[in-house]
Scaffold this motif. Structure first.
Motif, short mmCIF file in Angstrom:
data_model
loop_
_atom_site.label_atom_id
_atom_site.label_comp_id
_atom_site.label_asym_id
_atom_site.label_seq_id
_atom_site.Cartn_x
_atom_site.Cartn_y
_atom_site.Cartn_z
N TRP A 1 -2.47 -0.16 -5.20
CA TRP A 1 -1.89 -1.22 -4.37
C TRP A 1 -1.03 -2.11 -5.27
O TRP A 1 -1.41 -2.39 -6.41
CB TRP A 1 -3.00 -2.06 -3.70
CG TRP A 1 -3.72 -1.33 -2.62
CD1 TRP A 1 -3.51 -0.04 -2.21
CD2 TRP A 1 -4.78 -1.84 -1.80
NE1 TRP A 1 -4.37 0.27 -1.19
CE2 TRP A 1 -5.16 -0.81 -0.91
CE3 TRP A 1 -5.44 -3.07 -1.71
CZ2 TRP A 1 -6.17 -0.95 0.04
CZ3 TRP A 1 -6.45 -3.23 -0.77
CH2 TRP A 1 -6.80 -2.18 0.10
N ARG B 1 0.82 -1.23 0.00
CA ARG B 1 0.00 0.00 0.00
C ARG B 1 0.85 1.28 0.00
O ARG B 1 0.33 2.37 0.14
CB ARG B 1 -0.93 -0.01 1.22
CG ARG B 1 -2.06 -1.00 1.11
CD ARG B 1 -3.12 -0.76 2.15
NE ARG B 1 -2.64 -0.94 3.50
CZ ARG B 1 -2.47 -2.12 4.10
NH1 ARG B 1 -2.75 -3.22 3.44
NH2 ARG B 1 -2.03 -2.20 5.32
N TYR C 1 -6.68 4.55 4.83
CA TYR C 1 -6.98 3.26 4.22
C TYR C 1 -8.29 3.29 3.42
O TYR C 1 -8.34 2.89 2.27
CB TYR C 1 -7.03 2.20 5.33
CG TYR C 1 -7.41 0.82 4.84
CD1 TYR C 1 -6.47 0.01 4.22
CD2 TYR C 1 -8.70 0.34 5.01
CE1 TYR C 1 -6.81 -1.25 3.77
CE2 TYR C 1 -9.04 -0.93 4.57
CZ TYR C 1 -8.10 -1.72 3.95
OH TYR C 1 -8.45 -2.97 3.50
N HIS D 1 -6.37 -6.99 5.37
CA HIS D 1 -6.42 -5.59 4.93
C HIS D 1 -6.13 -5.44 3.45
O HIS D 1 -6.31 -4.36 2.89
CB HIS D 1 -5.44 -4.75 5.76
CG HIS D 1 -6.01 -4.37 7.09
ND1 HIS D 1 -5.81 -5.12 8.22
CD2 HIS D 1 -6.81 -3.34 7.45
CE1 HIS D 1 -6.45 -4.56 9.24
NE2 HIS D 1 -7.07 -3.48 8.79
N GLN E 1 -8.13 5.01 0.07
CA GLN E 1 -7.06 4.67 -0.86
C GLN E 1 -7.60 4.12 -2.18
O GLN E 1 -8.61 3.43 -2.20
CB GLN E 1 -6.10 3.66 -0.22
CG GLN E 1 -5.19 4.29 0.81
CD GLN E 1 -4.36 3.28 1.57
OE1 GLN E 1 -4.29 2.10 1.21
NE2 GLN E 1 -3.73 3.74 2.64
N LYS F 1 -10.23 -4.92 0.35
CA LYS F 1 -10.77 -3.62 0.74
C LYS F 1 -12.22 -3.72 1.24
O LYS F 1 -12.61 -3.03 2.17
CB LYS F 1 -10.69 -2.67 -0.48
CG LYS F 1 -11.18 -1.25 -0.24
CD LYS F 1 -10.08 -0.35 0.31
CE LYS F 1 -10.52 1.07 0.54
NZ LYS F 1 -10.46 1.91 -0.65
N ARG G 1 -0.76 5.24 0.01
CA ARG G 1 -1.01 5.88 1.31
C ARG G 1 -0.55 7.33 1.41
O ARG G 1 -0.77 7.98 2.42
CB ARG G 1 -0.48 5.02 2.46
CG ARG G 1 0.98 4.75 2.44
CD ARG G 1 1.28 3.46 3.17
NE ARG G 1 1.27 3.63 4.61
CZ ARG G 1 2.31 4.00 5.34
NH1 ARG G 1 3.45 4.28 4.76
NH2 ARG G 1 2.21 4.10 6.64
N THR H 1 -7.36 1.51 -4.72
CA THR H 1 -6.79 0.14 -4.68
C THR H 1 -5.99 -0.18 -5.94
O THR H 1 -5.21 -1.11 -5.93
CB THR H 1 -7.89 -0.93 -4.50
OG1 THR H 1 -8.92 -0.67 -5.43
CG2 THR H 1 -8.43 -0.94 -3.09
#
Lengths: 114, 408
Positions: free
Chosen positions: B269, B247, B261, B303, B264, B306, B251, B266
């Motif tokens: 990621w 992440r 979080y 985590h 964010q 999502k 972030r 994704t």
């Protein structure tokens, strides 16, 4: 902070049959309760469960098999917590899921041997 | 690549290798000599290459020069010793065998240094400092930046740590079989702290923070490459690091602000790292051992999904329940209570949160603010305001201010 022993007692022999889902829910309640104590930094020793069978020795020739027929409830396990007083420890014990099936928690202060 | 770019790059990759081998060769007693030789080697490289151009094989050149400098010094010491019975006592005698800069010896030396540096006789922050200096080749200034302190503090800290390692006569060696698990625990703890130093640091320097995380991962991989340290907790720790660092890009936004979080993107990621995390978590599951790294890797795994599901938060809650039984930490207690609110509802979580007694953490008030949001917004506001008063970093203050504004 003092250490207090929680002794869990219940009538384990006459417990109603539970479904796997109920069993899982029961485990979750125990884990959430213990986790809550640990989150307060008050869990001294998670302790263990005790096997249902055992023996009572009262002398060289006085050994009886468990489970103990004279008492309905038997000890199922123990945990050690940290608390300032017996009142605080008892308050913590009130969250124990054992009451859901008629069990009890005996709360005893541990007096360390010097 | 131009010479002026090459040297910093080589410094990054080669300093630590030469340093590990020389430190191992000279022992902690003469560690400064070893460090001086490496620094001196790079100084010579800068000067010579600037005048004569790059050698054909810069790495081999560095190794040769470092070796020669070490040999000259040893010869010099030997002569000195004959003429005046000086400084060096017999038991401190510098070994005069050849300096071995083979890949194998570099790897072994780094691994042995890792165990020596992460010795329980010195405090954790010194362990991290020494690891950054010797095993990662970080400059004193970078280390000071990472710890948000100044160079003098770091120099003093490292000096004291080296003194201690000398006093205790710590060998730069691989621990024996009987000791390995206990010592490995210390190494893992230091690598975990090193990673967290980068991941959670209040430092604004995102490049440096990422570097710390990458170094922690590199050293963990070094442990996995050796059969005797390729153990479940090590795999679990690397898995945790992979999941967390997946992440990294998401972030912080373009202006360096923290992105929470929930907000964010994704698509930022790193799915490659998530897959690697899953791979190492599988590797970690061989055997019966359940370390705190297993539990934290499990939490980090959930985590990487999502979507908010009951299963996700129930799993996270149980992992935290378990983690807290292994080892209490205020962060785990706070996160556990947040997971409890997601799994069992806010009412129960508020009762549990009030019992935590973490009044000296701003995150405690942030959590209470979060739990009261939508239940009692006035109380939520009071808690967030308390958190705002206590928060030290501007990034934290901004996040809390946003939460207060969202209350309307």
């Amino acid at each position: 902070m003092k250490d207090f022993l929680f002794v869990f007692r219940a009538d384990y022999l006459n417990m109603p049959q539970v479904s796997p889902e109920e069993m899982q829910a029961m485990t979750k309640r125990w884990m959430d309760w213990i986790g809550g104590i640990a989150a307060q930094q008050k869990l001294a020793d998670r302790g263990n469960r005790l096997e249902r069978t055992g023996a009572v020795v009262r002398g060289a020739n006085l050994v009886t098999d468990g489970p103990y027929t004279e008492v309905k409830e038997s000890i199922g396990g123990y945990t050690i917590v940290k608390a300032e007083s017996l009142e605080e420890a008892s308050e913590m014990a009130k969250g124990c899921p054992i009451f859901n099936f008629g069990g009890s928690v005996e709360v005893r202060e541990i007096s360390p041997l010097m | 690549m131009e010479g002026n770019e090459l040297i910093p790059n080589l410094f990054r990759t080669e300093y630590r290798k030469i340093a590990a081998v020389l430190c191992k060769h000279f022992g902690f007693v003469h560690m400064e000599i070893a460090e001086d030789i490496v620094s001196d080697t790079f100084l010579t490289a800068t000067e010579t290459w600037g005048l004569k151009g790059l050698p054909e094989n810069p790495v081999a050149w560095l190794y040769t020069v470092a070796k020669n400098k070490a040999k000259n010094l040893l010869k010099h010491e030997a002569v000195h010793q004959k003429t005046a019975k000086l400084l060096i006592t017999p038991e401190q005698e510098i070994p005069d065998t050849d300096i071995d800069l083979s890949d194998e010896n570099i790897r072994d030396s780094q691994l042995q240094m890792m165990f020596a540096v992460c010795h329980p006789s010195i405090p954790a922050e010194s362990q991290i400092g020494l690891a950054l200096r010797i095993l990662c080749g970080f400059g004193i200034e970078e280390i000071a930046d990472a710890f948000l302190t100044n160079k003098e503090t770091i120099n003093k800290r490292l000096f004291r740590a080296k003194e201690k390692l000398r006093e205790e006569n710590i060998a730069i060696a691989f621990p024996g079989k009987a000791e390995i698990n206990k010592r490995l625990e210390m190494v893992l703890r230091t690598l975990y702290l090193l990673f967290n130093e980068g991941y959670y640091s209040a430092s604004q320097n995102t490049v440096l923070r990422k570097d710390l995380c990458m170094e922690a991962m590199r050293l963990t991989i070094l442990l996995l490459e050796n059969p005797s340290t390729n153990l479940p907790p090590v795999n679990a720790l690397l898995s945790l690091m992979c999941f967390q660092s997946s992440r990294f890009e998401a972030r912080t936004d373009a202006s360096g602000e923290t992105v929470l979080y929930n907000d964010q993107d994704t698509s930022l990621w790193d799915h490659q790292l998530i897959m690697q995390g899953e791979y190492y978590l599988n590797m970690a599951s061989q055997g019966n051992e359940l370390s705190k790294y297993h539990l934290e890797a499990g939490i980090a795994y959930w985590h990487t999904i999502k979507e908010d599901t009951t299963e996700k938060w129930e799993q996270i809650l149980q992992l935290y329940n378990h983690l807290l039984q292994l080892e209490y930490s205020p962060m785990a207690a706070l996160n556990r209570t947040f997971a409890l609110s997601k799994a069992n509802g806010k009412a129960e979580a508020i009762v549990e949160a009030e019992k935590l007694q973490l009044d000296n953490h701003h995150l405690y008030y942030s959590l209470l603010g979060e739990l009261y949001t939508g239940v009692d917004n006035n109380k939520a506001r009071q808690h967030f305001e308390k958190a705002l008063q206590m928060a030290k970093s501007t990034a934290d203050q901004k996040i809390i201010t946003q939460k207060i504004q969202a209350l309307g």
